[in-house]
Design a protein around this motif. Structure first.
Motif, PDB file in Angstrom:
ATOM      1  N   VAL A 262      -3.852   0.848  -5.092  1.00  0.00           N
ATOM      2  CA  VAL A 262      -2.903  -0.493  -6.036  1.00  0.00           C
ATOM      3  C   VAL A 262      -2.739  -0.545  -7.570  1.00  0.00           C
ATOM      4  O   VAL A 262      -1.518  -0.386  -7.979  1.00  0.00           O
TER       5      VAL A 262
ATOM      6  N   GLU B 287       3.614  -3.009 -12.391  1.00  0.00           N
ATOM      7  CA  GLU B 287       4.548  -3.731 -10.936  1.00  0.00           C
ATOM      8  C   GLU B 287       3.314  -4.720 -11.851  1.00  0.00           C
ATOM      9  O   GLU B 287       2.212  -4.817 -11.644  1.00  0.00           O
TER      10      GLU B 287
ATOM     11  N   LEU C 275       0.572  -6.645  -9.277  1.00  0.00           N
ATOM     12  CA  LEU C 275      -0.526  -5.815  -8.525  1.00  0.00           C
ATOM     13  C   LEU C 275      -1.448  -5.042  -9.359  1.00  0.00           C
ATOM     14  O   LEU C 275      -2.337  -5.204  -9.240  1.00  0.00           O
TER      15      LEU C 275
ATOM     16  N   TRP D 177      -1.588   2.850  -8.153  1.00  0.00           N
ATOM     17  CA  TRP D 177       0.682   2.544  -7.645  1.00  0.00           C
ATOM     18  C   TRP D 177       0.859   2.068  -8.497  1.00  0.00           C
ATOM     19  O   TRP D 177       2.819   1.939  -9.076  1.00  0.00           O
TER      20      TRP D 177
END
Lengths: 342, 165
Positions: A140, A78, A81, A143
């Motif tokens: 974060v 991502e 992030l 992930w």
């Protein structure tokens, strides 16, 4: 006159923030070297000694190396992030130092200068608040990497941090009961000479210390980056200075945690014979840093002595030992305060 | 100066709240909600209620949202796994949330007619005063809230236990 005063205050605080920031980064950088030296001494090795005298330039060489490495980002990450996480982790780590009183008031250019960026009347809660935010960088980042090992690590880290924050908060409540204040400066002022909180709160200190180890992700609680199970943990997919930020912020966290232990339980800048003069104030600062460095050394000592916990043992210790113990400590402290105050 | 800070925080909280609702990815939603909480905490600091601001951060940002994120990461939701909603469900959801909004708007309009209490004491939000008020004037509601939390905790433990002997 008022304008002049505000400008002077603004200037003073800006210089203080800058100095604190530099010192924090410097201490964190040299803590990495100290860690390797301590590890070497414990394992009967020499440790880094090639860069500069006694390897003293090693942290600078490490920093340069981090910047020179290829900054690789996985395709499936991502994007935003992934970039944001190390920055957030670093930011939160640096913010915590704002409320720590590093020394008594000094008189510089005819005006009192407190060696503390902000004397919040809820200082200890401010520290708890920012520690509890530290987990976001890990979560974060883990992930957003879109890697199964990173995700496992993120989940472990968040469960661990939430569990140990609870016991940490309960241990601190006992100190707050005893001192009757939430401000770190007032706490430090009450512990003049050798009248330290640790004599009244030995159990509370032990609980707080164990929780601080867990909150800093240090061995024996480094489940989040348990390399034998999770490759590198939440920063498996990170490289270059992004990885550097994660590793560096952990050392900052350790520095701040040790400073908090020194202020809350070991009298901060107090030592027998502290006088309010200019020199005495500086001595207070030196004593405060010496106490902090001693605890950093203890953190390292523990890391290179104890093996890592298993994850279920970690949770057992947190919920079934530390939380009940902290509650007992709270009850005992409450009883003593009630008996001795009336 | 204060007005500028207030407006910045207010606009930030509205924008982040909207983004939280409108974004498709649940993890992004959590991050935006987190930023909304920060903006609200900033408002508390502006009102000199530092204790409330810090507790707001510790409880909501430090604990509740971490658990949200924890669950979302475990579920790993994405658009393919999302169940298709039928028109009837959408209608029902719109109806329910519309009623909630009606209640909120009605309450706010009734509240706007009341006189704003003049806050003469700037230290009213500090922790000493808050503690005194909580343990004297509002001790019954305070303890009731505590019992409510205890009941919820016991319930959660009971639900989490696999078999009940």
């Amino acid at each position: 006159m008022f304008l002049l005063f505000t400008t002077a205050l603004l200037l003073e605080k800006s210089i203080l923030v800058l100095a604190l920031f530099t010192v924090t980064l410097g201490v964190a950088a040299y803590a990495t070297l100290a860690e390797r030296k301590v590890a070497a001494a414990m394992q009967d090795r020499v440790g880094p000694n090639r860069t500069g005298p006694f390897g003293l330039l090693q942290p600078i060489a490490d920093g340069v190396k981090f910047f020179m490495k290829e900054d690789f980002m996985p395709n499936s990450a991502e994007r935003w992030l992934y970039i944001l996480a190390p920055g957030a982790f670093m930011f939160v780590a640096c913010m915590t130092s704002a409320v720590i009183p590093w020394g008594t008031e000094l008189t510089l250019f005819g005006r009192p200068v407190a060696l503390q960026v902000a004397d919040l009347n809820i200082g200890i809660l401010y520290i708890l608040g920012f520690t509890s935010l530290g987990v976001y960088g890990v979560m974060v980042g883990g992930w957003a990497s879109n890697n199964k090992y990173s995700l496992y690590s993120a989940i472990r880290a968040s469960a661990q941090m939430i569990s140990y924050e609870l016991a940490m908060g309960l241990a601190l409540i006992a100190v707050v009961m005893l001192t009757g204040t939430l401000s770190l400066r007032e706490m430090a002022e009450q512990q003049a000479g050798l009248n330290w909180n640790v004599w009244y709160q030995p159990l509370g200190f032990l609980i707080f210390f164990v929780c601080a180890l867990a909150e800093c992700n240090r061995a024996p609680f480094d489940m989040a980056e348990c390399e034998t199970e999770l490759i590198g943990g939440y920063h498996t997919e990170y490289s270059s200075m992004k990885l550097g930020f994660f590793l560096f912020a952990e050392y900052i966290n350790m520095f701040i945690a040790c400073a908090v232990i020194a202020v809350v339980y070991f009298g901060g800048y107090n030592f027998p014979g502290l006088d309010p003069s200019w020199l005495g104030g500086l001595m207070g600062l030196v004593v405060m840093l010496a106490k902090t460095f001693f605890f950093i050394f203890v953190f390292m000592w523990i890391r290179w002595t104890l093996p890592r916990f298993r994850y279920d043992q970690l949770m057992q210790l947190g919920w079934k030992t530390l939380v009940p113990l902290a509650m007992v400590n709270m009850l005992l402290t409450g009883t003593f305060v009630l008996v001795f105050e009336s | 100066m204060t007005l500028a800070v207030f407006l910045t925080l207010a606009i930030a909280s509205i924008v982040f709240a909207l983004l939280m609702v409108l974004t498709k990815n649940p993890v992004h939603s959590v991050i935006f909600l987190l930023l909304t909480f920060f903006a609200v905490a900033g408002q508390y600091v502006l009102l000199n209620a530092q204790f409330l601001a810090v507790v707001h951060i510790i409880v909501y940002a430090g604990a509740v949202m971490v658990l949200f994120l924890f669950v979302l990461m475990l579920l790993n939701l994405n658009t393919e796994a999302e169940p298709r909603q039928t028109a009837r469900w959408k209608l029902a959801a719109a109806l329910v949330s519309g009623m909630l909004m009606l209640t909120l708007v009605g309450t706010l309009r009734a509240g706007a007619a009341l006189p704003i209490p003049e806050n003469t004491d700037p230290h009213v939000g500090l922790v000493q005063n808050l503690g005194k008020v909580l343990f004297t004037d509002f001790v019954v509601p305070f303890e009731m809230a505590g019992i409510l939390f205890l009941a919820a905790m016991v319930g959660a433990v009971l639900l989490a236990k696999r078999e009940i002997r």
